[in-house]
Design a protein around this motif. Sequence first.
Motif, PDB file in Angstrom:
ATOM      1  N   HIS A   1      12.099 -39.175  56.268  1.00  0.00           N
ATOM      2  CA  HIS A   1      13.398 -38.835  55.999  1.00  0.00           C
ATOM      3  C   HIS A   1      14.331 -38.787  57.369  1.00  0.00           C
ATOM      4  CE1 HIS A   1      16.561 -36.206  54.117  1.00  0.00           C
ATOM      5  NE2 HIS A   1      16.716 -35.409  55.395  1.00  0.00           N
ATOM      6  N   GLU A   2      13.702 -37.897  58.549  1.00  0.00           N
ATOM      7  CA  GLU A   2      14.246 -37.888  59.500  1.00  0.00           C
ATOM      8  C   GLU A   2      14.568 -39.313  60.108  1.00  0.00           C
ATOM      9  OE1 GLU A   2      15.709 -35.428  59.983  1.00  0.00           O
ATOM     10  OE2 GLU A   2      14.528 -33.966  58.889  1.00  0.00           O
TER      11      GLU A   2
ATOM     12  N   ILE B   1      23.444 -31.098  59.641  1.00  0.00           N
ATOM     13  CA  ILE B   1      23.342 -31.845  58.530  1.00  0.00           C
ATOM     14  C   ILE B   1      22.073 -32.769  58.324  1.00  0.00           C
ATOM     15  CG2 ILE B   1      25.754 -31.710  57.748  1.00  0.00           C
ATOM     16  CD1 ILE B   1      26.103 -34.540  59.037  1.00  0.00           C
ATOM     17  N   ALA B   2      21.612 -32.987  59.577  1.00  0.00           N
ATOM     18  CA  ALA B   2      20.643 -34.061  59.662  1.00  0.00           C
ATOM     19  C   ALA B   2      19.217 -33.446  59.914  1.00  0.00           C
ATOM     20  CB  ALA B   2      20.907 -34.808  60.918  1.00  0.00           C
ATOM     21  N   SER B   3      19.159 -32.376  59.069  1.00  0.00           N
ATOM     22  CA  SER B   3      17.601 -31.551  58.872  1.00  0.00           C
ATOM     23  C   SER B   3      16.930 -32.169  57.738  1.00  0.00           C
ATOM     24  CB  SER B   3      17.902 -30.201  59.061  1.00  0.00           C
ATOM     25  OG  SER B   3      18.721 -29.978  58.000  1.00  0.00           O
ATOM     26  N   LEU B   4      15.828 -31.643  57.273  1.00  0.00           N
ATOM     27  CA  LEU B   4      15.281 -31.969  56.030  1.00  0.00           C
ATOM     28  C   LEU B   4      15.586 -30.739  55.116  1.00  0.00           C
ATOM     29  CD1 LEU B   4      13.008 -33.479  54.478  1.00  0.00           C
ATOM     30  CD2 LEU B   4      11.653 -31.564  55.176  1.00  0.00           C
TER      31      LEU B   4
ATOM     32  N   HIS C   1      17.726 -40.790  58.780  1.00  0.00           N
ATOM     33  CA  HIS C   1      19.214 -40.410  59.501  1.00  0.00           C
ATOM     34  C   HIS C   1      19.267 -41.167  60.805  1.00  0.00           C
ATOM     35  CE1 HIS C   1      20.028 -36.943  57.119  1.00  0.00           C
ATOM     36  NE2 HIS C   1      18.903 -36.394  57.269  1.00  0.00           N
TER      37      HIS C   1
ATOM     38  N   GLU D   1      22.389 -36.820  53.159  1.00  0.00           N
ATOM     39  CA  GLU D   1      21.149 -36.401  52.825  1.00  0.00           C
ATOM     40  C   GLU D   1      20.451 -37.133  52.032  1.00  0.00           C
ATOM     41  OE1 GLU D   1      19.341 -34.375  54.878  1.00  0.00           O
ATOM     42  OE2 GLU D   1      20.968 -33.713  56.081  1.00  0.00           O
TER      43      GLU D   1
ATOM     44  N   HIS E   1      22.103 -30.357  50.822  1.00  0.00           N
ATOM     45  CA  HIS E   1      21.140 -31.590  50.732  1.00  0.00           C
ATOM     46  C   HIS E   1      20.802 -32.163  49.529  1.00  0.00           C
ATOM     47  CE1 HIS E   1      20.622 -30.099  54.827  1.00  0.00           C
ATOM     48  NE2 HIS E   1      19.695 -30.841  54.880  1.00  0.00           N
TER      49      HIS E   1
HETATM   50 ZN   LIG Z   1      18.171 -34.741  56.440  1.00  0.00          ZN
END
Ligand SMILES: [Zn+2]
Length: 308
Positions: free
Chosen positions: A187-188, A43-46, A191, A223, A278
């Motif tokens: 964005h990262e 889930i913690a990707s872009l 997170h 997200e 997202h």
């Molecule tokens: Zn993300």
Amino acid sequence: MRWGDFRRSDNVEDRSEAGSGGGGFPLGGGARLGGGALIVIVIASLLFGVNPLEMIGALDSGGPGAPPESQQQPPPGYGPQRAPAPGQAPSPAAPQDPAKDFVAAVLGDTEDVWGAVFKTMGARYEPPRLVLFRRATQSACGHASAATGPFYCSADHRLYLDTAFFNELSRRFGAPGDFAQAYVIAHEVGHHVQNLTGTMQKVDQQMQRLDERSRNALSVRLELQADCYAGVWGFFAQKRKLLEPGDLEEGFRAAAAVGDDQIQKRTQGYVVPETFTHGAADQRLRWFRTGLESGDMRQCDTFAARGP
Ligand SMILES: [Zn+2]
């Protein structure tokens, strides 16, 4: 973006020249990490609804590919190099890799901004580390490859960024420009802020009890909050007059381009909203703008909002 004026972070870990899979966290197959950590990495990707196989195919056929280790190419879209700020002597050794320099500059500025924001809350900001890699590396959340896209691993407090991704952003997502690239990093970092505030853990726990559809909906809120936090960083960059004409448009284009609907349209030709993890383009854009316009992380409560 006048990123030449940003302070450089010391928290960039460059594994891009160490060959594939260099460095990292040998965890014996990740047996120590439960499913929770795995969910967090997802889930913690872009990017997110990208079909990894499709992306690998693209990389292999005419995409940026992977040039030999000795031919590191800086991503496109960098502004002109500026003279070092006072007190920042140029390296006497080999000239700094522009890609690494850019990433260190943006990361450094997020450290300054979030450091100040946390201070106003009576808390201390522990900066994350950023791992630059090429093709593949290991994280405490598992194997990372170019197909994964940029992501944040809550288990080791690190951002993972394949140096080829900025080419992807420009060519495949049609979102070139340094501020677009900065948005990805911010964005990262968003997170990481969620990890420090405990939001990520709370969401992760809730997710264990939910069905897939509800998990996806919760993931979207997480997200979108990271997008809003990216905007909070942008607010302070703008306030200090470090943005240039066209920067905001670059950021908006990037935030929209990585919307699940846009990605699904491109990769499968149709859109399935309940599979979004997202957020749609208009949602990502709206929450990024909310942070950019307010500079107030309290405005980023995507969980309280009736519908993000
Ligand atoms: Zn993300």
